[in-house]
Enzyme design. Sequence first.
Site, PDB file in Angstrom:
ATOM      1  N   GLU A 512      45.115  36.797  35.331  1.00  0.00           N
ATOM      2  CA  GLU A 512      46.295  35.966  35.574  1.00  0.00           C
ATOM      3  C   GLU A 512      47.154  35.845  34.314  1.00  0.00           C
ATOM      4  O   GLU A 512      48.382  35.854  34.389  1.00  0.00           O
ATOM      5  CB  GLU A 512      45.875  34.583  36.063  1.00  0.00           C
ATOM      6  N   ASP A 575      44.576  43.819  36.088  1.00  0.00           N
ATOM      7  CA  ASP A 575      43.142  44.116  36.122  1.00  0.00           C
ATOM      8  C   ASP A 575      42.671  44.690  34.791  1.00  0.00           C
ATOM      9  O   ASP A 575      41.646  44.266  34.239  1.00  0.00           O
ATOM     10  CB  ASP A 575      42.829  45.110  37.249  1.00  0.00           C
TER      11      ASP A 575
END
Length: 674
Positions: A512, A575
């Site tokens: 995030e 990711d």
Amino acid sequence: MNVALQELGAGNNMVEYKRATLRDEDATETPVEGGASPDAMEVGFQKGTRQLLGSRRQLELVLAGVSLLLAALLLGCLVGLGVQYRRDPSHSTCLTEACIRVAGKILESLDRGVSPCEDFYQFSCGGWIRRNPLPDGRSRWNTFNSLWDQNQAILKHLLENTTFNSSSEAERKTQRFYLSCLQVERIEELGAQPLRDLIDKIGGWNITGPWDQDNFMEVLKAVAGTYRATPFFTVYISADSKSSNSNVIQVDQSGLFLPSRDYYLNRTANEKGQSREVKPGTDLDHQEKCLSQLYDRMPEGLTPLATLKNDQQRRQLGACPPASRPGPHSSCVPRWQTCISNTDDALGFALGSLFVKATFDRQSKEIAEGMISEIRTAFEEALGQLVWMDDKTRQAAKEKADAIYDMIGFPDFILEPKELDDVYDGYEVSEDSFFQNMLNLYNFSAKVMADQLRKPPSRDQWSMTPQTVNAYYLPTKNEIVFPAGILQAPFYARNHPKALNFGGIGVVMGHELTHAFDDQGREYDKEGNLRPWWQNESLAAFRNHTACMEEQYNQYQVNGERLNGRQTLGENIADNGGLKAAYNAYKAWLRKHGEEQQLPAVGLTNHQLFFVGFAQVWCSVRTPESSHEGLVTDPHSPARFRVLGTLSNSRDFLRHFGCPVGSPMNPGQLCEVW
């Protein structure tokens, strides 16, 4: 001077010691034989003393040597015991109940028949896939689904508790709403009449009856405003992208009934996703025959909807229901789960209050906040090592990372009954009419949204409820949010090894945070405003690095279909960056606290355990049709390639598992952005 004498005189006055010693050493005359003078007595005394001191020196040297030998032997014993302590599995291995349990779960999920350098996803998840066939009625099943089911079961128990008693009116509304949804007999008794009454109220519908065509704008106003439907376009209130301190009216396109535009335009590519066997006599067979007969009577060259001009055709289209009406009981998903989801949508924060008070460990919030700080620090340290970014852009990026606002667990107001009640004040809920409760919700939420206009956005306002198993980054607020629902195993547990926590929720946190610097998030500054803050040379270098990652993911295939590297670019960047930041944070934790004990029986170092923990978070099964839909619509890569794609770019992973260049997990070219 004799060492023993030095120590003996250490406590005396140094001048007196020297004077006494010096006096003894100055007496050199030889006594006369047979004489009895004081001098002779003094000299004779001194001779005797010197012999005694010589013997003592020898004894002390021997004792000192023995002491040194004993000290050496003692040191050797201590070193040996230390080595033996470390080699003893009972001391280097974590044998707590929590460690034994999580070790068992990890072993169950592994597939030892596959080399980690060949297919790390299968190595980590092969056992899990064998043990988790798709549940009935599900098109996909993964860790997130499993954890959400677990949260739903907890909420069911709380809401159906016969001793339910709350001082909060909002929490009581939550129970009434849930119970109204469960009143299946009452819902069936009313049938479609409440909906028919509503249709008549807003001007009718040309499929079910007369339609007041002159009242179109009033109908659109009621449908889009009061009942929050979006037939042609969507209107909502949210932060201005270029001035994030202000809320403005936003107008956007409406959605599609099918998941993607491609389902309408590209029949060949979507045949697998659309094809299914239609058995004679089934509901689907009945509907298709009915619609086919209607379609055959339409003029050639015209679309079906364009030719439905007369009432007869409209009524025929409306008269193609299933041959047998299924009703709520025939759903593959239990009714109570549907009702929990509806309650979460309607009164999510009141429901969250019940969930947090029943399940959430408050200390976990503090630990999670500490982990975010460590991951942020690791990310910023990596910024300083980027060779492709200029100093000015690097400094602005660091300031943006510092400014990211994090929210963990739940908003504080949900534990304050009065504040919670104020949030839902004006929303009427009864236990008798689920349909009316839904209409009231649409009306209430429309008023709440309209009330936000021309008010500054609240930074503490959450877009996810506490029980949600997910997390998000919001660019206009430059904030990251991690609800209590995801702060559970396998993502996080206070008594699990740090390797698993950093590999689980740590990677989620890094993910995030990295969204603030992906292909879209990077366009917003530290205040959440959409503006250019990158220097041109750094922007060009960023695009070169992301082009590598886009091409990498373009090469992956699922059931013969390629991934869309451009569609998934933002999530792939997050990711990869999240994994790197979390692992660097874990290494920093080890430097500060030392190596932690290993799990029993798994045969993995803690560094390897970090990567296995990361991979097992993404263990998943899904139908081919669901996989196809994901490729067409999902901004995330399929679970398998969220693992393989990310780890094949990780130097740390390749080093700890010893994957040689040319192996499937180490193709030789690494795509790195952050």
